[in-house]
Design a protein around this motif. Sequence first.
Motif, short mmCIF file in Angstrom:
data_model
loop_
_atom_site.label_atom_id
_atom_site.label_comp_id
_atom_site.label_asym_id
_atom_site.label_seq_id
_atom_site.Cartn_x
_atom_site.Cartn_y
_atom_site.Cartn_z
N UNK A 36 43.45 48.46 43.28
CA UNK A 36 44.82 48.31 42.81
C UNK A 36 45.21 46.83 42.79
N UNK A 37 44.83 46.13 43.81
CA UNK A 37 45.12 44.71 43.90
C UNK A 37 44.40 43.96 42.78
N UNK A 38 43.12 44.31 42.59
CA UNK A 38 42.33 43.66 41.54
C UNK A 38 42.91 44.00 40.17
N UNK A 39 43.38 45.26 40.00
CA UNK A 39 44.01 45.65 38.73
C UNK A 39 45.28 44.83 38.50
N UNK A 40 46.07 44.65 39.54
CA UNK A 40 47.29 43.85 39.41
C UNK A 40 46.95 42.40 39.07
N UNK A 41 45.91 41.89 39.73
CA UNK A 41 45.49 40.52 39.41
C UNK A 41 45.01 40.44 37.97
N UNK A 42 44.25 41.50 37.59
CA UNK A 42 43.76 41.52 36.20
C UNK A 42 44.93 41.57 35.21
N UNK A 43 45.90 42.47 35.47
CA UNK A 43 47.06 42.59 34.56
C UNK A 43 47.87 41.30 34.54
N UNK A 44 47.99 40.69 35.71
CA UNK A 44 48.72 39.42 35.80
C UNK A 44 47.97 38.34 35.00
N UNK A 45 46.63 38.29 35.20
CA UNK A 45 45.83 37.31 34.45
C UNK A 45 45.86 37.62 32.95
N UNK A 46 45.85 38.93 32.66
CA UNK A 46 45.91 39.34 31.25
C UNK A 46 47.24 38.91 30.65
N UNK A 47 48.32 39.08 31.37
CA UNK A 47 49.65 38.67 30.91
C UNK A 47 49.68 37.15 30.72
N UNK A 48 49.07 36.44 31.69
CA UNK A 48 49.02 34.99 31.54
C UNK A 48 48.19 34.60 30.32
N UNK A 49 47.05 35.31 30.15
CA UNK A 49 46.19 35.04 29.00
C UNK A 49 46.95 35.31 27.70
N UNK A 50 47.65 36.45 27.64
CA UNK A 50 48.42 36.80 26.43
C UNK A 50 49.51 35.76 26.16
#
Length: 144
Positions: free
Chosen positions: A6-20
Amino acid sequence: LNEEIKKKDEEFFHMRAQFDQMKTELDEITRKLQEKEEENERLATDAANTAERTEQLLRELFEKEFQEKINQQKDKVNDATTVEIENLEKQKEEIITQHLLELKQKEDAIEQLQIHLLKYKDEARVNNEWLSLQTKTDSLENKQ
């Protein structure tokens, strides 16, 4: 493990949002850069057109000034020619007047000569008549 996922998913989504967000910013920068390039091309074209038009205007100005100088020179030549023609006409009139004066003097001299000639003819006629009378008188005296 779920927490970590869950933490990794949140980091991924956060990084994805930053990437977007970064991709959106990059697209915006690319779009602005493209607009600037188009504007630069338009400005370069305008500058080239302005330079060409300026060159054309300078050429026209030079031709106009050159033609004005030619016309001024023509006017000076025409003025000088007019003055020269006027001077020549004055000289011609003076020469004609001088010749007419000389002709009048010659006519007067001829007239005086004709008057003297008539006087001499008249004197000669009188002398001839006198001689004729003298001869007749002598002839008559001789007969007597």
